[in-house]
Design an enzyme around this catalytic site. Structure first.
Site, PDB file in Angstrom:
ATOM      1  CD  GLU A  50      14.574   1.128   7.485  1.00  0.00           C
ATOM      2  OE1 GLU A  50      15.111   2.013   8.196  1.00  0.00           O
ATOM      3  OE2 GLU A  50      15.124   0.056   7.215  1.00  0.00           O
ATOM      4  CE  LYS A 110      -1.747   2.719   2.935  1.00  0.00           C
ATOM      5  NZ  LYS A 110      -1.609   3.971   2.153  1.00  0.00           N
ATOM      6  CB  CYS A 141      13.887   9.470   6.364  1.00  0.00           C
ATOM      7  SG  CYS A 141      14.787   8.368   5.267  1.00  0.00           S
ATOM      8  CD  GLU A 171      10.778  13.239  10.544  1.00  0.00           C
ATOM      9  OE1 GLU A 171       9.653  12.758  10.834  1.00  0.00           O
ATOM     10  OE2 GLU A 171      11.598  12.650   9.840  1.00  0.00           O
TER      11      GLU A 171
HETATM   12  P1  NAD Z   1       3.118   8.428   7.404  1.00  0.00           P
HETATM   13  O1  NAD Z   1       3.520   7.632   8.595  1.00  0.00           O
HETATM   14  O2  NAD Z   1       2.109   9.489   7.567  1.00  0.00           O
HETATM   15  O3  NAD Z   1       2.539   7.462   6.263  1.00  0.00           O
HETATM   16  C1  NAD Z   1       3.289   6.396   5.737  1.00  0.00           C
HETATM   17  C2  NAD Z   1       2.345   5.324   5.234  1.00  0.00           C
HETATM   18  O4  NAD Z   1       1.643   4.757   6.323  1.00  0.00           O
HETATM   19  C3  NAD Z   1       1.289   5.812   4.251  1.00  0.00           C
HETATM   20  O5  NAD Z   1       1.130   4.836   3.239  1.00  0.00           O
HETATM   21  C4  NAD Z   1       0.051   5.905   5.123  1.00  0.00           C
HETATM   22  O6  NAD Z   1      -1.153   5.764   4.402  1.00  0.00           O
HETATM   23  C5  NAD Z   1       0.253   4.740   6.048  1.00  0.00           C
HETATM   24  N1  NAD Z   1      -0.442   4.815   7.331  1.00  0.00           N
HETATM   25  C6  NAD Z   1      -0.721   5.927   8.067  1.00  0.00           C
HETATM   26  N2  NAD Z   1      -1.353   5.583   9.213  1.00  0.00           N
HETATM   27  C7  NAD Z   1      -1.479   4.228   9.197  1.00  0.00           C
HETATM   28  C8  NAD Z   1      -2.034   3.279  10.109  1.00  0.00           C
HETATM   29  N3  NAD Z   1      -2.583   3.653  11.274  1.00  0.00           N
HETATM   30  N4  NAD Z   1      -1.988   1.973   9.781  1.00  0.00           N
HETATM   31  C9  NAD Z   1      -1.409   1.578   8.627  1.00  0.00           C
HETATM   32  N5  NAD Z   1      -0.881   2.428   7.711  1.00  0.00           N
HETATM   33  C10 NAD Z   1      -0.897   3.744   8.015  1.00  0.00           C
HETATM   34  O7  NAD Z   1       4.477   8.996   6.790  1.00  0.00           O
HETATM   35  P2  NAD Z   1       4.625   9.992   5.541  1.00  0.00           P
HETATM   36  O8  NAD Z   1       4.157  11.334   5.947  1.00  0.00           O
HETATM   37  O9  NAD Z   1       4.063   9.353   4.330  1.00  0.00           O
HETATM   38  O10 NAD Z   1       6.218  10.007   5.366  1.00  0.00           O
HETATM   39  C11 NAD Z   1       7.070  10.891   6.041  1.00  0.00           C
HETATM   40  C12 NAD Z   1       7.689  10.207   7.249  1.00  0.00           C
HETATM   41  O11 NAD Z   1       8.381   9.041   6.839  1.00  0.00           O
HETATM   42  C13 NAD Z   1       8.733  11.047   7.951  1.00  0.00           C
HETATM   43  O12 NAD Z   1       8.602  10.882   9.341  1.00  0.00           O
HETATM   44  C14 NAD Z   1      10.055  10.451   7.483  1.00  0.00           C
HETATM   45  O13 NAD Z   1      11.156  10.650   8.334  1.00  0.00           O
HETATM   46  C15 NAD Z   1       9.693   9.008   7.392  1.00  0.00           C
HETATM   47  N6  NAD Z   1      10.595   8.298   6.489  1.00  0.00           N
HETATM   48  C16 NAD Z   1      11.517   7.432   7.015  1.00  0.00           C
HETATM   49  C17 NAD Z   1      12.404   6.763   6.166  1.00  0.00           C
HETATM   50  C18 NAD Z   1      13.450   5.828   6.700  1.00  0.00           C
HETATM   51  O14 NAD Z   1      14.039   5.098   5.907  1.00  0.00           O
HETATM   52  N7  NAD Z   1      13.701   5.795   7.992  1.00  0.00           N
HETATM   53  C19 NAD Z   1      12.336   6.990   4.795  1.00  0.00           C
HETATM   54  C20 NAD Z   1      11.380   7.881   4.302  1.00  0.00           C
HETATM   55  C21 NAD Z   1      10.508   8.521   5.163  1.00  0.00           C
END
Ligand code: NAD
Length: 477
Positions: free
Chosen positions: A254, A178, A288, A381
Site C-alpha cells: 500500500e 516493525k 494516503c 506526493e
Molecule cells: P516510509 O516509506 O518512509 O516508511 C514506512 C516504513 O518503512 C517505516 O516503518 C520505515 O522504517 C520502513 N522503511 C523505510 N525504508 C525501508 C527499507 N529500505 N527497508 C525496509 N523498511 C523500510 O513511509 P512513511 O513516511 O512512514 O509514510 C508515509 C507514506 O506512506 C506516504 O507515501 C503515504 O502515501 C504512504 N501511505 C500509504 C498508505 C496506503 O494505504 N496506500 C497508507 C498510509 C501511508
C-alpha cells in the site's frame, strides 16, 4: 510508557536508544530501542518456532477467538491507546479516539467474523470433477504463508498495523512487525495486549528501529520471512521489492498517492466544499487517501476556490507534521509551488500560535491554484495539508486530468448526476473511487492502489487471499 521489542513472548529493550519526538512542540518525549540484526533474526526464528508449535496447529475457530480477545484487550485499554497514538503523532485526540483506536478494534473483530464465513467456504472448497485418467475429487485447502513481515508507516500507526496483523493472524501466520521509528508506542501497547490475550509465544513479534540499513531492511532481507506486507512510500516499496526479489518473497504493498477530486458543476456545492476540506486537511493531509489535486468544472471554479480558501483559513485545532524533516519537506513544496508560479489562495507558511506549539512542526492548511499540470507540486506526493485546484470543461478532460499521474490510489467524484458518476468512476485509474463522500470504508471491500500506489488488495477476503495460499488436493476415485 516504555517502548520495548516483543520477541518470542518476552519484552526486551536491547539496542541503541533513539529519541521519540513530540511533534506538537518538538521536545523529546522518550526513547525507543534500535533493534540489531540479531534481535530481528531472533524474532523471525521465534515466529518460525510458533508455526511449528501450537499456533501453527490452531483451528480457524481458535484463531478467531484469539482475535476477539485482542480486540477486547484494546477496548479495555482504549484511553491508553488514544494517549499513545496522540503523543506519537500529535494528531488531535478526537481523531485518535474516533478513528484510529476504534478501527484497530474493528480490524480484529472484522477478521474474527470473516474467519467463520471463510471456514465454510474457501477453506473447504469441494469441486467434484474428472481428469484425463479417470474421475477425481478435487478440493482446496488454504494454508498460511508462514512468517509474515509487516512494516508500517507513522501516519495511522495503530490502524494500519492492525489492518495487516489481524488478517495475517486470522489466516494462521506468525508475524514479525516493525512500526515506523517515528511512532513506536501504540505498537508496543498492542504487543502488551497480545501478550495478555494468551497468544502462543512467537505468533506475534515486534521489533523497533529504522528502515534502510536497519531493522526494516534486516527484516525484509531475512530468508526466514515468507511474505512482506508493507505500507509506506512508493520509493520504499521499490527498495523492499528489490530485497524481496532475492528470495522471490511475495509482497503486498500500500503505497503513496496524489489523489484527485473531480467536482462537477451540478454537485451539491456545500457538500463538495466540506468534503474537500475533509479530504485535503484531515490529519493535516497526512493520510494516503487525502486529496492533493482538485479539478473543478469551470462554471463553479471561482466560487469553489473562494469557498475552499475561506474554509482553509478558518481551520483550527489541526495537528502538526510528524517531524521537523517532514515539515521541511512540505514547506519546500510550498516554496516550489510559488517558484513554479502558483497563486496561494490560503496558507502557504507556518502558523504562529504564541504557545508551546511554536516549537512543533505545524504548517498552514494551503490552497493553491494556477500551476501547470507538469509542475512538481502537482505531480509529486507532498503528504501535507495542501491541494491545488484547477478548472476543467468536459467529462473526458476531467478523467484525463485525474489519470495523468504516476499514482492511482483514491479519487473522489462530486456530482448529482448518476450517469456522470457511473460513467466517470470506472474510468478513473484508482483502486478506490468515492462518489459524493470520502474515506467511507467498509472493511470487507477491496483496498489498494494501481500504478505506483501499490500491489495487491487488502480488506476482507482480499487480505485473507494474500496471507494464505490455496493448495489443490486431487484424489483419484
Ligand atoms: P516510509 O516509506 O518512509 O516508511 C514506512 C516504513 O518503512 C517505516 O516503518 C520505515 O522504517 C520502513 N522503511 C523505510 N525504508 C525501508 C527499507 N529500505 N527497508 C525496509 N523498511 C523500510 O513511509 P512513511 O513516511 O512512514 O509514510 C508515509 C507514506 O506512506 C506516504 O507515501 C503515504 O502515501 C504512504 N501511505 C500509504 C498508505 C496506503 O494505504 N496506500 C497508507 C498510509 C501511508
Amino acid at each position: 510508557m516504555k517502548v520495548e521489542h516483543y520477541v518470542g513472548g518476552a519484552f526486551r529493550a536491547d539496542g541503541e536508544p533513539f529519541p521519540i519526538i513530540d511533534p506538537v512542540d518538538g521536545t523529546e518525549a522518550g526513547t525507543a530501542p534500535e533493534a540489531t540484526r540479531e534481535v530481528v533474526d531472533e524474532a523471525v526464528t521465534a515466529a518460525r518456532g510458533a508455526m511449528a508449535g501450537p499456533w501453527g496447529a490452531a483451528s480457524p475457530q481458535e484463531r478467531s477467538a484469539a482475535l476477539r480477545r485482542i480486540a477486547d484487550g484494546i477496548e479495555a485499554r482504549f484511553e491508553e491507546f488514544v494517549d499513545a497514538e496522540t503523543a506519537d503523532t500529535g494528531k488531535p485526540r478526537e481523531l485518535a479516539a474516533t478513528v484510529d483506536v476504534p478501527r484497530a478494534i474493528g480490524n480484529f473483530r472484522a477478521y474474527a467474523d470473516l474467519l467463520y464465513g471463510r471456514a465454510e467456504q474457501a477453506y473447504n472448497t469441494v469441486v467434484p470433477g474428472w481428469s484425463g485418467s479417470g474421475n477425481a475429487l478435487n478440493y482446496t485447502v488454504r494454508r498460511p504463508l508462514g512468517v509474515v513481515a509487516i512494516i508500517s508507516p507513522w501516519n495511522l500507526p495503530l490502524l494500519l498495523l492492525t489492518w495487516k496483523v489481524a488478517p495475517a493472524l486470522a489466516a494462521g501466520n506468525a508475524v514479525v512487525a516493525k512500526p515506523s521509528e517515528e511512532t513506536p508506542s501504540s505498537a508496543t501497547l498492542l504487543a502488551s495486549v497480545i501478550h495478555e490475550s494468551g497468544l502462543p509465544p512467537g505468533a506475534f513479534n515486534l521489533v523497533h528501529g529504522h528502515g534502510a540499513g536497519a531493522a526494516g531492511e534486516f527484516l525484509t532481507g531475512n530468508p526466514g520471512v515468507d511474505a512482506i506486507a508493507f505500507t509506506g512510500e512508493s520509493a520504499t516499496g521499490a527498495a523492499i521489492m528489490r530485497k524481496a526479489a532475492d528470495h522471490v518473497t511475495p509482497v503486498s504493498f500500500e503505497l503513496g498517492g496524489k489523489n484527485p477530486a473531480l467536482v462537477f458543476a451540478d454537485a451539491d456545492f456545500d457538500a463538495a466544499v466540506e468534503g474537500t476540506v475533509r479530504s485535503s486537511f484531515t490529519h493535516s493531509g497526512q493520510i494516503c487517501l487525502c486529496t492533493e489535486r482538485v479539478y473543478v468544472q469551470r462554471p463553479v471554479f471561482e466560487a469553489f476556490v473562494a469557498a475552499l480558501g475561506e474554509r482553509a483559513r478558518a481551520l483550527e485545532g489541526y495537528g502538526p507534521m510528524i517531524s521537523a524533516e517532514h515539515r521541511d519537506k512540505v514547506l519546500s513544496y510550498y516554496r516550489l509551488a510559488r517558484d513554479e508560479g502558483a497563486t496561494v489562495v490560503a496558507g502557504g507558511g507556518v502558523p504562529a500560535f504564541g504557545d508551546r506549539r511554536d516549537g512543533g512542526f505545524h504548517v498552514q492548511p494551503t490552497v493553491l491554484t494556477g500551476l501547470p499540470e507538469t509542475s512538481r507540486a502537482v505531480r509529486e506526493e507532498i503528504f501535507g495539508p495542501v491541494c491545488h485546484v484547477a478548472p476543467f470543461d468536459t467529462e473526458d478532460e476531467a478523467v484525463r486530468l485525474a489519470n495523468d499521474s504516476p499514482y492511482g490510489l483514491a479519487a473522489t467524484v462530486w456530482t448529482r448526476d448518476l450517469s456522470v458518476a457511473h460513467r466517470v468512476a470506472p474510468r478513473v485509474e484508482a483502486g478506490i473511487v468515492w462518489v459524493n463522500c470520502w474515506n467511507l470504508r467498509d472493511l470487507r471491500t477491496p483496498f489498494g492502489g494501481v500504478k505506483a500506489s501499490g500491489i495487491g488488495r487488502e480488506g476482507g477476503e482480499h487480505s485473507l487471499d494474500f496471507f494464505s495460499e490455496p493448495v489443490n488436493v486431487c484424489v483419484q476415485i
